[in-house]
Write an enzyme that holds these catalytic residues in place. Structure first.
Site, PDB file in Angstrom:
ATOM      1  N   CYS A  19      40.164  22.262  15.288  1.00 19.00           N
ATOM      2  CA  CYS A  19      40.715  21.956  16.608  1.00 19.00           C
ATOM      3  C   CYS A  19      41.954  22.793  16.868  1.00 19.00           C
ATOM      4  O   CYS A  19      42.656  23.190  15.938  1.00 19.00           O
ATOM      5  CB  CYS A  19      41.018  20.469  16.755  1.00 19.00           C
ATOM      6  SG  CYS A  19      42.503  19.940  15.911  1.00 19.00           S
ATOM      7  N   CYS A  22      45.270  21.348  15.712  1.00 22.43           N
ATOM      8  CA  CYS A  22      45.496  21.549  14.274  1.00 22.43           C
ATOM      9  C   CYS A  22      46.050  22.946  14.027  1.00 22.43           C
ATOM     10  O   CYS A  22      46.956  23.138  13.208  1.00 22.43           O
ATOM     11  CB  CYS A  22      44.188  21.380  13.485  1.00 22.43           C
ATOM     12  SG  CYS A  22      43.315  19.852  13.841  1.00 22.43           S
ATOM     13  N   ASP A 490      50.456  62.318  29.752  1.00 18.39           N
ATOM     14  CA  ASP A 490      50.535  63.649  29.159  1.00 18.39           C
ATOM     15  C   ASP A 490      49.425  64.468  29.833  1.00 18.39           C
ATOM     16  O   ASP A 490      48.464  63.895  30.347  1.00 18.39           O
ATOM     17  CB  ASP A 490      50.299  63.537  27.652  1.00 18.39           C
ATOM     18  CG  ASP A 490      50.224  64.885  26.979  1.00 18.39           C
ATOM     19  OD1 ASP A 490      51.114  65.712  27.216  1.00 18.39           O
ATOM     20  OD2 ASP A 490      49.262  65.119  26.232  1.00 18.39           O
ATOM     21  N   ASP A 684      47.577  61.794  24.077  1.00 15.93           N
ATOM     22  CA  ASP A 684      46.436  62.000  23.180  1.00 15.93           C
ATOM     23  C   ASP A 684      46.672  61.402  21.801  1.00 15.93           C
ATOM     24  O   ASP A 684      45.796  61.446  20.947  1.00 15.93           O
ATOM     25  CB  ASP A 684      46.056  63.489  23.078  1.00 15.93           C
ATOM     26  CG  ASP A 684      47.201  64.334  22.538  1.00 15.93           C
ATOM     27  OD1 ASP A 684      48.150  63.761  21.989  1.00 15.93           O
ATOM     28  OD2 ASP A 684      47.129  65.565  22.667  1.00 15.93           O
ATOM     29  N   ASP A 688      52.184  62.838  20.594  1.00 11.94           N
ATOM     30  CA  ASP A 688      52.941  62.038  21.559  1.00 11.94           C
ATOM     31  C   ASP A 688      53.441  60.726  20.959  1.00 11.94           C
ATOM     32  O   ASP A 688      53.785  59.804  21.692  1.00 11.94           O
ATOM     33  CB  ASP A 688      52.065  61.721  22.783  1.00 11.94           C
ATOM     34  CG  ASP A 688      51.749  62.969  23.588  1.00 11.94           C
ATOM     35  OD1 ASP A 688      52.680  63.754  23.832  1.00 11.94           O
ATOM     36  OD2 ASP A 688      50.586  63.161  23.945  1.00 11.94           O
TER      37      ASP A 688
END
Length: 791
Positions: A19, A22, A490, A684, A688
């Site tokens: 549950c 819980c 980019d 990419d 970067d």
């Protein structure tokens, strides 16, 4: 994590976590343990993820296990394998969540080594890790811990689970039959008590027996929880409400409400399991085996993917899933990549092609040389990312967790006041009437609908995104995509293909295009420069070698070569000027290669990085979604950058930037936007990394198979299509809509029924509907997220 010490991520599988309340109790309890800096429990996959400090790792994990067992003694704990086994554990957790304990049978040793045991989870953990300790020599630490966990907890967990007969929110086939039999028996007994001529103690005895058959397990669990100090949960609320009904003489209603509650819980469990199975089907990309080529012959041996090493060769037959990343060495075939990328069009593979685990071979037979172990393979990382996405929770989820923690105790106090105050201060008010209203109030108060459906909604959104070729590392990032107003791209490899290509062939002086191209290809035949490679690719024919000599590459200028005694020049404007040849200067942006023969100008080629097919459509789609500013950053020349920007309709272009300048530009853009707005950077993922990390949401484009992209980014788009970013934002918006629908629906219905209960209009029948019925409807609504197919 702010501790200054090395952090270790550990994950425990909580078999029997049945549950959402819980799960919430366990998460809150484990968070308080010293040495744990972060903790998250995923109710859907039954996984506890935590970060510990390396110097306290083992003792902290053991303390976490003890805490889980104190809170929920029936749970069986096993640990997901570390390092390369992380993904495998993730796959197994989904199978366990669905009760598919034999999910991998039929694959020889593979099934033997990995299937979760139905009765000895600690033993399973030990065997699993021991096996991989054998294959992966660097994982002795993992082996030791698995062994330790297995011996330390095996008896306690097994005993507690066997002794526990508590209520469960999910039901396997056997459990469902038992519960249905109990519901039928309870219904028959209560009907007999109501319609038979029995009166007095005999009738009461029938009601009590019917009640114990229908809800004895709930009362028992409530009693156990009270002993452990866990008072305010649904077991307590339902027990107090129904026992209270007996106390004021409402026997039929007390039994009927428990029967209806159990029936509702059964439907709720079926709905949750259906949702879990839907999520499992989205991620059913884990390969079961690999056909490893043995020796110099064509003999193959079926092995577990974890056993295959880099450099080994595997055979993939038609209809089989590619088990590991590699390079095609022999064979040609079409492969279905939709499970990873969402692309419906099959991809053609030939010798030399890169191939990724998770692809499905459609027709031919492929021999593949493995380039990554299973733990580092694409499919393994995808499974790990999607499964562990819940550890980074959205603000909405955190709000619901805190709300549930305080909401139930407050309602219990209010119920006590409703039961006691009006009879004391209002003339004519009776305790029996107001106690009944208070009991109705208690039943309504359970926050199950929110606690179950909200995480399920976010998990479904992440699953739907993965089906569309978009990996989102956490529901916090999924939620953040809703507030994106600035998108920074980019250029190379993101909006453009990152590959040089001949985009224009312009002959002059009566020469044909073929003559110009052939002379350029001959001149560039021996050069390794990317421009030379693009010219040879554009010619796409055999390049003549007969009669070609005196090859001379002039650095920074171009190439001189003799063809049948005629001097051929191919290069830039400097080469033409050096030879005293007049040439044409084109207006088109790109790299220009001029060609001359015997002192006469033949023409020129334009070579440029090609814009991606869907790049312009991606920019337009983002603007339709309410993105107010699109920006492009590039290290290319200003003229090139601005030309691409104009072609795509980008709002702002910043060119000639080094990686550190990109970060500075991003910070300037950050300072210019409002606090509520989010900014995305799309790159990419290779060069970067600093910018991806700096943005509110870093998106790696074309990052499939790229370790740098997966590590640095918050979102990984598995294809080279920038338009998938718009899809990700649409999925995020749809997910948020459904999540807030559930919040509004659940709180709205509860508020109405709480008022009706206080004024004596709502009975316990309506109260149970407002609890269980609303939860079932909210779960079913959350499942709609999974059906998003937004390409």
């Amino acid at each position: 994590m702010g501790t200054g010490q090395e952090q270790v991520k550990r994950e425990l599988l909580l078999d029997g976590l049945d549950c959402a309340n819980c799960a919430l109790k366990i998460e809150n309890g484990v968070k308080k343990i010293k040495g744990i800096s972060d903790c998250s429990v995923n109710f859907v996959t039954k996984t506890l993820s935590m970060h510990t400090t390396s110097d306290m790792d083992e003792q902290v994990v053991e303390e976490a296990k003890r805490k889980v067992l104190r809170l929920e003694p029936h749970i069986r704990i096993s640990e997901k394998g570390k390092s390369s086994q992380g993904s495998r554990g993730s796959a197994d957790s989904i199978n366990q969540a669905n009760g598919n304990v034999h999910a991998h049978d039929g694959n020889g040793a593979h099934a033997h080594e990995h299937k979760p045991s139905g009765h000895d989870h600690a033993g399973h953990s030990h065997d699993h890790v021991h096996d991989h300790g054998h294959h992966h020599g660097a994982q002795d630490h993992t082996h030791d811990h698995g062994s330790h966990a297995g011996h330390d907890h095996g008896h306690a967990e097994g005993h507690d689970h066997d002794a526990h007969a508590g209520h469960s929110h999910e039901h396997g086939a056997g459990q469902t039959k038992v519960l249905l039999a109990r519901l039928a028996a309870g219904s028959i007994l209560v009907a007999t008590a109501i319609w038979s001529p029995l009166e007095g103690w005999a009738q009461l005895a029938l009601y009590i027996v019917a009640y114990l058959i229908a809800g004895g397990d709930i009362v028992l669990q409530a009693f156990k929880n009270i002993i452990r100090g866990q008072v305010f949960d649904e077991y307590f609320l339902m027990s107090v409400a129904t026992i209270g009904a007996f106390a004021i003489g409402q026997y039929p209603e007390g039994v009927a409400v428990m029967l209806f509650y159990q029936l509702g819980e059964l439907f709720q469990g079926l709905a949750v399991n259906r949702s879990r199975k839907s999520i499992q089907s989205l991620m059913d990309i884990r390969p079961d085996y690999a056909n490893m080529l043995m020796g110099a012959g064509e003999e193959t041996k079926r092995v577990s993917p974890e056993e295959v090493r880099i450099g080994d060769r595997i055979l993939v037959k038609a209809g089989e899933r590619v088990p590991l990343d590699g390079i095609v060495k022999a064979g040609r075939s079409m492969v279905d990549t939709s499970a990873l990328t969402g692309e419906s069009v099959p991809r053609e593979l030939e010798p030399g092609s890169d191939v990724l685990s998770g692809f499905v071979n459609k027709n031919g037979m492929l021999t593949i040389e493995v380039t990554k172990t299973f733990g580092e393979s694409t499919v393994s990382k995808i499974l790990d990312l999607v499964q562990n996405a819940s550890s980074r929770k959205a603000k909405t989820e955190h709000f619901i967790s805190k709300f549930a923690r305080y909401y139930t105790p407050v309602v219990v106090i209010l119920a006590a006041l409703i039961a006691l105050v009006p009879p004391l201060v209002l003339s004519g008010a009776t305790f029996a009437d107001w106690i009944y209203r208070a009991l109705v109030f208690l039943v309504i108060s359970c926050p199950c609908a929110l606690v179950v459906s909200i995480p399920l909604g976010f998990f479904g959104g992440i699953g739907a995104a993965s089906r569309n070729g978009i990996l989102i590392k956490g529901s916090n990032y999924l939620e953040a995509l809703n507030d994106v107003k600035v998108v920074v791209f980019d250029k190379t490899g993101t909006l453009t293909k990152g590959v040089f290509k001949v985009t224009a062939i312009r002959p002059e002086g009566g020469h044909t295009k073929d003559e110009l191209m052939e002379l350029a290809a001959i001149a560039e035949a021996h050069s390794n420069h990317p421009i030379a490679e693009s010219i040879r690719a554009a010619w796409a024919k055999d390049i003549r070698t007969q009669g070609v000599d005196d090859y001379d590459e002039v650095a920074g200028h171009g190439i001189k070569v003799s063809v049948d005694g005629r001097k051929v020049l191919a290069g830039n404007a400097k080469l033409m000027e050096q030879a005293g040849i007049s040439y044409t200067t084109p207006q088109t942006v790109g790299t220009v290669v001029h060609v001359a023969e015997s002192g006469s100008y033949v023409g020129h080629l334009i070579i440029a990085d090609e814009v991606k097919d869907d790049a312009a459509a991606a920019i337009q789609a983002l603007k339709k979604l309410g993105i107010r500013k699109t920006v492009m950053l590039t290290g290319d020349a200003k003229a090139v950058g601005e030309a691409v920007g104009r072609e795509l309709g980008v709002d702002e272009v910043y060119a000639e930037l080094l990686p550190q300048h990109k970060v500075e530009q991003l910070e300037r853009l950050e300072a210019a936007k409002s606090l509520k707005e989010k900014m995305v950077f799309v790159g990419d993922g290779i060069n970067d990394t600093p910018v991806l990390a700096r943005a509110d949401v870093g998106v790696a484009m074309g990052g499939l198979g790229s370790d740098a992209a997966i590590e640095a980014a918050d979102v990984v788009i598995m294809t080279d299509e920038p338009s998938r970013l718009a899809s990700a934002i649409r999925i995020a918006k749809r997910t948020r809509t459904i999540v807030w629908q559930n919040i509004g629906f659940a709180l709205g219905v509860k508020a109405i029924f709480l008022l009706l209960g206080v004024f004596g209009i709502a009975t316990m029948w309506e109260a149970v509907f407002s609890d269980v019925g609303v939860t079932v409807l909210a779960v079913l609504n959350a499942m709609r997220v999974l059906r998003v197919k937004d390409i």
